[in-house]
Enzyme design. Sequence first.
Site, PDB file in Angstrom:
ATOM      1  N   THR A 151       1.154  -0.857   0.054  1.00 63.07           N
ATOM      2  CA  THR A 151      -0.062  -0.333   0.443  1.00 63.07           C
ATOM      3  C   THR A 151       1.066   1.039   0.144  1.00 63.07           C
ATOM      4  OG1 THR A 151      -1.797  -0.934   0.822  1.00 63.07           O
ATOM      5  CG2 THR A 151      -1.277   1.227   2.086  1.00 63.07           C
ATOM      6  N   GLY A 175      -5.423  -5.240   7.530  1.00 58.64           N
ATOM      7  CA  GLY A 175      -6.243  -3.999   7.649  1.00 58.64           C
ATOM      8  C   GLY A 175      -7.607  -4.216   8.319  1.00 58.64           C
TER       9      GLY A 175
END
Length: 334
Positions: free
Chosen positions: A200, A254
């Site tokens: 990310t 996440g």
Amino acid sequence: MLLIAISCSDKENRKKYVLVIHGGAGTIERASMTPEKEIAYKQVLEEAVQVGYQAIQAGKSAVDAVEATVHVMENSPLFNAGKGAVFTHEGRNELDAAIMDGRNLMAGAIAGVTRVRNPISAARAVMEKSEHVLLSGSGADSFAEQAGLEMVDPSYFYTKDRWDGLQRALELDSVEAAQERKNHQASSLNAQMIDRKFGTVGCVALDNKGDLAAGTSTGGMTNKKFGRIGDAPIIGAGTYANNESVAVSCTGWGEFYLRNVVAYDLAALMSYKSLTVQEAAARVLKKVETAGGNGGLIALDKHGNMTMSFNTTGMYRAAITDDGKVEVYIYEDE
Ligand code: ASP
């Protein structure tokens, strides 16, 4: 797990950071990196911070700097954001992004888009051109198109590396793994997740007016199913900025960042407990780790103190000070 934090806040000789980025935390080891690949990563990281720095030097806002910086990494196939995003279980690229303006707590985010070339710009459009904070799926794509953003065919996001990564994940995605997940056991599924190179991208910036902004952009996690959305586009979990405290962008597994509301928790620890940015980051990452998650984050406070912290073996990361000095790192031992 070891907690790595590279930061600077010593009163004497204190550096003032104006922009910090990450390109994902995960199992990133020298032994499995070729010199060419290492150079390629470092070049993009350096280019990204330079682009953001120039925006700040030109008097642009922190939001402008974050958007421009994230574009560089979204456009590079090396990172799990924009081109080079990971694939879902069904073999699609579904992208999430968020941006937040520390001046006024305005925020915008998109989740599960498949056609916007630069998801961070779609998040910014949501913040500036809609009355909403988070749009998802085909509606978010339509909104971005109407906002005049560049749209692409979904095949634009394809890279062979990420496709091969999906094939490996599918092989491991066995009936046993599903059973173990059901039983909440420390399982081979956990091993898979822990070993995942995330990739990310994120940016936090402090502009000439003293305003903060944060942005995060991701393809999420390889082999994600059922329209799964991670922490990156959730304000307060993966992304947060408030001029009164700090700008934060997270990367990692996440689900743990969502449950621990990591980005906001870090800001709250600074506001309510007067912790420094480094202390607050260490505290929140400890929670993630204790819960069984892994990853990292970058955070920059209103005085230009920053941290690049992670509990994995590496995190692609870079920072630039107000005098234009760039620092670029990949591994834990540097
Ligand atoms: N946090 C992202 C997610 O869970 C993944 C990452 O940071 O690489 O979607």
